[in-house]
Structures are given as C-alpha cells and as structure tokens.
Design an enzyme around this catalytic site. Structure first.
Site, PDB file in Angstrom:
ATOM      1  N   ARG A  22      50.634  19.321  40.394  1.00  0.00           N
ATOM      2  CA  ARG A  22      50.991  18.850  39.049  1.00  0.00           C
ATOM      3  C   ARG A  22      52.462  18.409  38.989  1.00  0.00           C
ATOM      4  NH1 ARG A  22      47.669  16.595  37.139  1.00  0.00           N
ATOM      5  NH2 ARG A  22      48.773  16.574  35.160  1.00  0.00           N
ATOM      6  N   ILE A  23      53.374  19.270  39.455  1.00  0.00           N
ATOM      7  CA  ILE A  23      54.797  18.946  39.321  1.00  0.00           C
ATOM      8  C   ILE A  23      55.204  17.865  40.321  1.00  0.00           C
ATOM      9  CG2 ILE A  23      57.162  19.882  39.511  1.00  0.00           C
ATOM     10  CD1 ILE A  23      55.615  20.630  36.911  1.00  0.00           C
ATOM     11  N   CYS A 167      60.320  25.850  33.665  1.00  0.00           N
ATOM     12  CA  CYS A 167      60.160  25.012  32.472  1.00  0.00           C
ATOM     13  C   CYS A 167      60.548  25.800  31.215  1.00  0.00           C
ATOM     14  CB  CYS A 167      58.731  24.480  32.374  1.00  0.00           C
ATOM     15  SG  CYS A 167      57.458  25.747  32.441  1.00  0.00           S
ATOM     16  N   HIS A 194      51.701  29.490  27.045  1.00  0.00           N
ATOM     17  CA  HIS A 194      51.728  28.471  28.113  1.00  0.00           C
ATOM     18  C   HIS A 194      50.333  27.965  28.386  1.00  0.00           C
ATOM     19  CE1 HIS A 194      52.738  26.480  31.867  1.00  0.00           C
ATOM     20  NE2 HIS A 194      54.016  26.784  31.691  1.00  0.00           N
ATOM     21  N   ARG A 213      44.724  36.808  36.494  1.00  0.00           N
ATOM     22  CA  ARG A 213      44.619  35.394  36.883  1.00  0.00           C
ATOM     23  C   ARG A 213      43.332  35.111  37.663  1.00  0.00           C
ATOM     24  NH1 ARG A 213      50.913  33.385  37.413  1.00  0.00           N
ATOM     25  NH2 ARG A 213      51.639  35.330  36.568  1.00  0.00           N
TER      26      ARG A 213
END
Ligand SMILES: NC(=O)c1ccc[n+]([C@@H]2O[C@H](COP(=O)([O-])OP(=O)(O)OC[C@H]3O[C@@H](n4cnc5c(N)ncnc54)[C@H](OP(=O)(O)O)[C@@H]3O)[C@@H](O)[C@H]2O)c1
Length: 356
Positions: A22-23, A167, A194, A213
């Site tokens: 993603r980043i 972030c 988030h 998670r």
C-alpha cells in the site's frame, strides 16, 4: 559491499522502493502526481510479488483509482510512461544489487525492518541511505525521525537511516505542538480509529501473532496495540509522561481519525482552539494541516495529501480545561505524500551540502 561514505548524488536522483504494498505504491504514485517523477526517478523496486501482479496493482487501485499514466509489464521491468523500473523479488537486502542501479535513496516500505542492526544490512548491501515508512524500534535505531513541517531542521544531510515516523504521529504532532505552545498541555489521551490494513485477514485466519489481528477485518471493530504515545514523545519531548494512546481498527478501507482528549494547564475554549488551528492551517502549515467545519464522513478525505484535517465542528469542552478534538487523515496518501516531502527535503539538502 560495505561503504563508509555514501556516493555522490546522481542526476536525476535515483530511488529504490523496498516492499511495494500500500505505502510503496502510494509513494511511487505520489511522486508522479506531485510532478516529481523526473527529478526523483524510481529506478528499482524490490517486492516478492510477480511482475504481472505488480503492474496490475500499479495500474488499478480500489482505493485511489487508476494510475495517472501508462503502466506496462516489460521483461524484468515495470514500464511507466515508457520509463523502466527494474524489478527484483528478493527476501533479503543482501540479495539485491542496489549499487548496480546507482541508487541514491532506498525507501523501505516492507514493514519488516525496525532495528538499527536490521536497517544497516541495507547500508552494507550498497544502499547509501534509507527512508523508513515506520518508526524505528527505538529513537536510537535511526539517525533521525522526521515529521515534515515540525523538525525538518534536524535532518542532517549526512544522515543514513531516517524514519518518516507513523501516519498517526504525522497527524497529531502538528496539532499538539501548536496547542502546547499556545495553551499549555497537561495531559493527552489519543484514540486512533484506523481503517483496516494488510496485516489483518478479510475473514478469520492464522495471519498474525497478535491474536486480535487473526480476526476478520471487515466484521469487527478491533483494538490493537500502538506505539503512538512513544512516537509523540519522541518528537515532542516536552510532553514526556503526559501522553497515552489506544488504537482501534475499524472496517473501512482507508482514511482514519484520531479522537484527542486534551487537558490544558490553564483556561481554554473551543472557539480559541479552533481559531488557532484554522489560522495555522491557512498560514504556516498550509498543505500539511487543514481545517473544516463541514459535516464530514471519513470517505471525504480519501486521497487527501494533508497530514491531518481538523474537524472544527467536533471540538468540544467540558469545563474550562478539558477539550475533545477530532482530526481526520488519509493514512495511506497523506503519509506517502510526507515521505515524498522528506525525500525531496533530504536529497535537496544533500545536493546543496555537496555543492557548498
Ligand atoms: N498502510 C498504512 O496506512 C500505513 C501508513 C503509514 C505507515 N505504514 C507502514 O508502512 C509499512 C508497510 O505497510 P503497508 O500497509 O504498505 O503494508 P503492505 O501493503 O503489506 O506492503 C508491504 C509489502 O512488502 C512486501 N514485503 C514483505 N517482506 C518483504 C521483504 N523482506 N522485502 C521486500 N518486500 C517485502 C510485502 O509482500 P508480502 O505481502 O508477500 O509479504 C508487501 O507487498 C508498515 O511498516 C506500516 O506500518 C502503513
């Protein structure tokens, strides 16, 4: 290969991305959308995925839309508007010949390296310098942790390992720095809401050592651990011991919020807090901080490059010293845009130092 001195900068300056998720993909695209892709040319990407998938996910993005340029898969290369980016699929820094690509900066976006010992593997493998898309495990694991707009001056040209913080740190530090300077903060409690990330499964699965998670990202609101309090104190040592933080993942694809409970040492009021933040957003921090009192939902900030957008309509007071604020931020695009800012600032400073 071990180096004591990084090589002279190339022109245009050449970037490698390690970890093209993603980043990593947002970073490449943010360079293009900022008109900086010629000056800071991505020359290499190291990512486990196959080239066809890399090209496909560069071209089509469910969150940010189609790539604004022609994307093709070549022979061992990703081609963007005809310009070749070498692709490798190594799982260790040593297995990539960074020097062969003449790289000036590696942008580390895999999330796999947080200690100095791990990061120095890139330097020994021929990377002259590295910008990390997460905080170092501790402040000492990197040469500097930079929140663009706050402490760029502490980024020395000769640094080798620099973190772009997180972030959330980028989103809260400008707000806290300003309010502490103007009104004095006694205690700070931060709750990050988030959006989901790739370290969570779509449905329950053995995906992570953190038990929470392992749970379906799209079915639950999931509390997770966060280093935000430490991250804030790293940037604002004057707030050491005064900050606590929690993080909760919510079932959206992108854009996050931070709910801030702020106890001031003296009197404050919502109008004054909003006026201070609005004036910074329209003045000194234009482009980094924004302010709005429209009736927003998170999706309004998808693909927004600001580090934080203050939701002025959500500012509340209990008595004269306890305030509650909400800031929004695009956790992907805002953060990747700051990585581009730090890239530019660092490499330009380095070029000036070399010319002096
Ligand atoms: N997403 C956000 O909102 C956000 C915001 C700010 C900072 N960050 C930070 O940025 C980092 C990356 O996050 P992300 O959301 O981009 O994660 P991501 O989408 O999972 O991307 C990471 C990519 O790196 C690849 N990778 C794994 N091990 C690698 C290795 N040894 N060498 C090269 N590539 C490797 C992964 O491949 P596999 O999937 O095959 O493992 C994946 O494609 C994390 O540290 C995260 O905390 C994320």
């Amino acid at each position: 290969m071990s180096r004591t001195q990084p090589p002279v900068l190339s022109h245009p300056q050449r970037i490698a991305i390690n970890g093209y998720g993603r980043i990593g993909r947002c970073y490449l695209r943010a360079l293009h959308e900022a008109g900086l892709a010629e000056r800071f040319r991505v020359a290499a990407i190291n990512e486990p995925a196959d080239l066809a998938s890399i090209a496909y996910l560069t071209r089509f993005d469910s969150t940010h839309g189609r790539f604004p340029g022609k994307v093709e898969a070549g022979d061992g290369h990703l081609l963007i508007d005809g310009q070749a980016i070498a692709i490798s699929h190594a799982s260790t820094p040593e297995a990539v010949d960074w020097a062969a690509h003449g790289i000036d900066l590696v942008v580390e976006c895999s999330g796999q390296y947080g200690s100095r010992a791990e990061l120095e593997r890139f330097l020994r493998a021929g990377c002259p310098r590295l910008l990390l898309s997460q905080p170092g495990n501790s402040a000492e694991d990197v040469d500097a942790t930079i929140v663009h707009g706050i402490n760029d001056a502490s980024l020395r040209a000769g640094a080798r390992l620099v973190s772009n913080a997180s972030c959330t740190t980028n989103a809260v530090v400008p707000v806290l720095a300003l309010l502490h300077r103007e009104l004095g903060l006694e205690n700070v409690l931060l709750t990050t809401l988030h959006s989901a990330m790739n370290d969570q499964p779509l449905i329950d699965g053995y995906h992570h050592a953190d038990l929470r998670r392992t749970r379906s990202a799209m079915q639950s609101i999931i509390p997770v651990s966060t280093g935000l309090a430490r991250g804030v104190e790293r940037l604002l040592p004057e707030l050491a011991g005064k900050v606590q933080a929690k993080a909760i993942r919510v079932p959206t694809h992108n854009v996050s919020a931070i709910d801030m409970v702020l106890q001031f040492s003296g009197g404050a009021d919502a109008a004054r807090i909003n006026a201070l933040l609005r004036s910074a957003a329209e003045g000194a921090w234009r482009g980094l901080l924004a302010w709005s009192d429209d009736p927003h939902a998170s999706i309004d900030f998808n693909h927004d490059p600001h580090s934080a957008i203050v939701d002025g309509g959500q500012t509340r007071m209990v008595g004269a010293r306890l305030a509650n604020l909400v800031v929004w931020f695009d956790n992907e695009w805002g953060f990747a845009s700051r990585m581009v800012d730090v890239t530019r600032h660092w490499l330009e400073r380095l070029a000036q130092a070399r010319e002096a």
